[in-house]
Design a protein around this motif. Structure first.
Motif, PDB file in Angstrom:
ATOM      1  N   ASP A 317      -0.230  19.424 -15.342  1.00 35.41           N
ATOM      2  CA  ASP A 317      -0.276  20.298 -14.163  1.00 35.41           C
ATOM      3  C   ASP A 317       1.096  20.911 -13.904  1.00 35.41           C
ATOM      4  O   ASP A 317       1.219  22.115 -13.631  1.00 35.41           O
ATOM      5  CB  ASP A 317      -0.712  19.520 -12.916  1.00 35.41           C
ATOM      6  N   ALA A 318       2.129  20.082 -14.006  1.00 39.59           N
ATOM      7  CA  ALA A 318       3.488  20.572 -13.755  1.00 39.59           C
ATOM      8  C   ALA A 318       3.902  21.594 -14.806  1.00 39.59           C
ATOM      9  O   ALA A 318       4.514  22.622 -14.488  1.00 39.59           O
ATOM     10  CB  ALA A 318       4.468  19.402 -13.732  1.00 39.59           C
ATOM     11  N   ALA A 319       3.574  21.325 -16.068  1.00 41.88           N
ATOM     12  CA  ALA A 319       3.965  22.242 -17.142  1.00 41.88           C
ATOM     13  C   ALA A 319       3.309  23.610 -16.986  1.00 41.88           C
ATOM     14  O   ALA A 319       3.848  24.616 -17.465  1.00 41.88           O
ATOM     15  CB  ALA A 319       3.608  21.644 -18.505  1.00 41.88           C
ATOM     16  N   ARG A 320       2.168  23.643 -16.310  1.00 49.27           N
ATOM     17  CA  ARG A 320       1.490  24.920 -16.073  1.00 49.27           C
ATOM     18  C   ARG A 320       2.003  25.624 -14.816  1.00 49.27           C
ATOM     19  O   ARG A 320       1.617  26.757 -14.550  1.00 49.27           O
ATOM     20  CB  ARG A 320      -0.009  24.678 -15.935  1.00 49.27           C
ATOM     21  N   HIS A 321       2.832  24.961 -14.049  1.00 54.51           N
ATOM     22  CA  HIS A 321       3.335  25.518 -12.789  1.00 54.51           C
ATOM     23  C   HIS A 321       4.258  26.704 -13.069  1.00 54.51           C
ATOM     24  O   HIS A 321       5.072  26.675 -13.998  1.00 54.51           O
ATOM     25  CB  HIS A 321       4.094  24.429 -12.030  1.00 54.51           C
ATOM     26  N   GLU A 322       4.143  27.724 -12.260  1.00 57.10           N
ATOM     27  CA  GLU A 322       4.921  28.943 -12.479  1.00 57.10           C
ATOM     28  C   GLU A 322       6.427  28.673 -12.468  1.00 57.10           C
ATOM     29  O   GLU A 322       7.188  29.342 -13.161  1.00 57.10           O
ATOM     30  CB  GLU A 322       4.553  29.992 -11.432  1.00 57.10           C
ATOM     31  N   ALA A 323       6.866  27.696 -11.676  1.00 56.07           N
ATOM     32  CA  ALA A 323       8.297  27.405 -11.617  1.00 56.07           C
ATOM     33  C   ALA A 323       8.844  26.994 -12.975  1.00 56.07           C
ATOM     34  O   ALA A 323       9.968  27.359 -13.341  1.00 56.07           O
ATOM     35  CB  ALA A 323       8.561  26.296 -10.592  1.00 56.07           C
ATOM     36  N   PHE A 324       8.064  26.246 -13.747  1.00 53.13           N
ATOM     37  CA  PHE A 324       8.498  25.855 -15.088  1.00 53.13           C
ATOM     38  C   PHE A 324       8.254  26.982 -16.094  1.00 53.13           C
ATOM     39  O   PHE A 324       9.080  27.229 -16.969  1.00 53.13           O
ATOM     40  CB  PHE A 324       7.772  24.581 -15.529  1.00 53.13           C
ATOM     41  N   ARG A 325       7.146  27.651 -15.971  1.00 51.21           N
ATOM     42  CA  ARG A 325       6.828  28.729 -16.911  1.00 51.21           C
ATOM     43  C   ARG A 325       7.865  29.852 -16.838  1.00 51.21           C
ATOM     44  O   ARG A 325       8.159  30.513 -17.847  1.00 51.21           O
ATOM     45  CB  ARG A 325       5.434  29.275 -16.621  1.00 51.21           C
ATOM     46  N   ALA A 326       8.453  30.051 -15.648  1.00 50.69           N
ATOM     47  CA  ALA A 326       9.472  31.091 -15.497  1.00 50.69           C
ATOM     48  C   ALA A 326      10.696  30.811 -16.359  1.00 50.69           C
ATOM     49  O   ALA A 326      11.451  31.736 -16.687  1.00 50.69           O
ATOM     50  CB  ALA A 326       9.881  31.209 -14.032  1.00 50.69           C
ATOM     51  N   ARG A 327      10.874  29.552 -16.748  1.00 53.06           N
ATOM     52  CA  ARG A 327      12.050  29.172 -17.527  1.00 53.06           C
ATOM     53  C   ARG A 327      11.710  28.958 -18.992  1.00 53.06           C
ATOM     54  O   ARG A 327      12.468  28.331 -19.717  1.00 53.06           O
ATOM     55  CB  ARG A 327      12.663  27.916 -16.917  1.00 53.06           C
ATOM     56  N   GLN A 328      10.573  29.473 -19.407  1.00 55.38           N
ATOM     57  CA  GLN A 328      10.131  29.283 -20.782  1.00 55.38           C
ATOM     58  C   GLN A 328       9.793  30.607 -21.458  1.00 55.38           C
ATOM     59  O   GLN A 328       9.100  30.636 -22.460  1.00 55.38           O
ATOM     60  CB  GLN A 328       8.902  28.362 -20.784  1.00 55.38           C
ATOM     61  N   ARG A 329      10.305  31.713 -20.914  1.00 53.52           N
ATOM     62  CA  ARG A 329       9.935  33.038 -21.409  1.00 53.52           C
ATOM     63  C   ARG A 329      10.979  33.641 -22.342  1.00 53.52           C
ATOM     64  O   ARG A 329      10.877  34.803 -22.711  1.00 53.52           O
ATOM     65  CB  ARG A 329       9.694  33.977 -20.217  1.00 53.52           C
ATOM     66  N   GLY A 330      12.014  32.898 -22.654  1.00 55.27           N
ATOM     67  CA  GLY A 330      13.023  33.418 -23.566  1.00 55.27           C
ATOM     68  C   GLY A 330      13.713  34.651 -23.015  1.00 55.27           C
ATOM     69  O   GLY A 330      13.996  34.749 -21.819  1.00 55.27           O
TER      70      GLY A 330
END
Length: 402
Positions: A317-330
């Motif tokens: 659930d956390a890994a899908r959270h936008e806060a984390f996804r924002a830091r995984q876009r290169g």
């Protein structure tokens, strides 16, 4: 979705030092005041089970758990032993468990029962030390104002010179512009660290680090050009790099320099501070709250929050959270001026927390790092040194013409 491979557990939320630059206690986010001092055994068991489930669900062969605080060793030897046992049992047969603990070191001397516990569980120990006694004690003081260097030095001698040497992971040093860089580096070498981390003081455009008040957002200069602003942190780091890189033999590793060098040579890095690798670290606070990296506490109150916790959510659930996804876009996640910079694959925009600037769009983290000119100057300096040496090596190994 990028699964988490690093789990930072805040097992104790208070500290036995009162460091003036501490991002937990001296920054905008003061959520520590509302949290329990110690992670409850129920929270430990639930967190361990979720880590194992996450590893199983995503086919992870290895997970890294970092014990953190506050000062994590304030939990005491018995509670620490029980906590480590819960983690080991949960991951047994699921994934290899790599354990690290970051400490100020004082409790290693004050409580002789701690090191045997850490040794039994194979916990690698990182210790915070800011160089010479004068520099260290200027910032890392006890609540009554006394310096802590002497106690930390005793702890480091236990690690560096005795049977616990295999547990010694290295030193973490926060850069102090008022300290001589080479003197600082050589003071750290006195404790024979396997590796060093040199950390830039946490700050943002809203609350600038020491020496950078009044800095404005400027487009990065072309490679090799002089930055348009003073670069005191680059000057400090370049002096250490030249001393370290020019040594006749390897004295220790320095993570920042090694990762920049790896990126310059076409490799990868796993640091949050440089590069474009997606973030795979998650924090669990003493109350079971799931948060982002706690360096974000320097930005604003609630900046690391996700609204998730280990009792009602999973790490997926956390890994899908936008806060984390924002830091995984290169590169796509960088400010436009950063994405267009030829250094972006190396600096990666800098540490996410250091990009915070109120009013930036589309998010307040969509700005270059407050250290942008310093990072540019350091990367250019290292590029020049490495290129020169690689060119000389190539020439020396080229077959002679016939």
């Amino acid at each position: 979705m990028v699964p988490f491979r690093q789990f930072l557990l805040k097992i104790h939320s208070r500290c036995n030092l009162a460091c003036d630059y501490c991002y937990v206690y001296e920054s905008a986010d003061q959520s520590w005041r509302e949290r329990p001092r110690v992670m409850d055994p129920r929270t430990v068991r639930r967190t361990a089970a979720l880590i194992a489930g996450h590893a199983r669900d995503h086919g992870l062969g290895e997970v890294h758990v970092v014990l953190h605080g506050g000062e994590p060793l304030l939990v005491g030897a018995a509670r620490l032993d029980a906590l480590l046992g819960v983690l080991a049992d949960a991951l047994d047969g699921v994934a290899d468990l790599r354990l690290t603990l970051q400490t100020n070191g004082l409790r290693l001397v004050e409580d002789p029962a701690l090191l045997p516990v850490l040794a039994r569980h194979g916990v690698r120990i990182g210790v915070s030390l800011d160089g010479t006694a004068a520099t260290h004690d200027r910032h890392r003081r006890r609540p009554d104002g006394r310096g802590s260097h002497a106690g930390v030095a005793r702890a480091l001698r236990l690690l560096a010179e005795g049977p616990y040497r295999p547990l010694y992971a290295g030193l973490l040093c926060t850069v102090d512009l008022a300290a001589d860089p080479v003197e600082t580096y050589e003071a750290l070498l006195e404790f024979a660290p396997p590796r060093l981390d040199l950390l830039l003081p946490h700050g943002t455009w809203h609350t600038p680090p020491p020496g950078l008040a009044g800095r404005t957002v400027v487009p990065p200069t072309a490679p090799g050009a002089e930055p348009g602003e003073p670069v005191p942190y680059a000057r400090w780091l370049r002096a250490v790099f030249d001393r370290w890189y020019g040594a006749p033999r390897r004295e220790t590793g320095i993570r920042l320099f090694e990762e920049i060098a790896a990126l310059l040579l076409g490799g990868t890095a796993r640091s949050e501070a440089v590069g474009l690798a997606p973030v795979d670290l998650v924090v669990v606070e003493t109350d079971g709250t799931i948060e982002q990296a706690d360096s974000l506490k320097v930005a604003y109150d609630g900046a690391p929050a996700t609204g998730l916790d280990v009792f009602t959510h999973s790490f997926t659930d956390a890994a899908r959270h936008e806060a984390f996804r924002a830091r995984q876009r290169g590169r796509a996640g960088l400010a436009p001026v950063c994405a267009a910079c030829p250094r972006s694959a190396v600096c990666g925009g800098g540490l996410y927390a250091h990009r915070y600037r109120p009013g930036a769009t589309p998010t307040p983290f969509a700005a270059p790092s407050v250290y942008c000119p310093d990072l540019a100057a350091l990367i250019d300096h290292m590029t020049t040194r490495l290129h020169r040496d690689l060119t000389a090596l190539e020439a020396a190994t080229r077959p002679a013409p016939r």
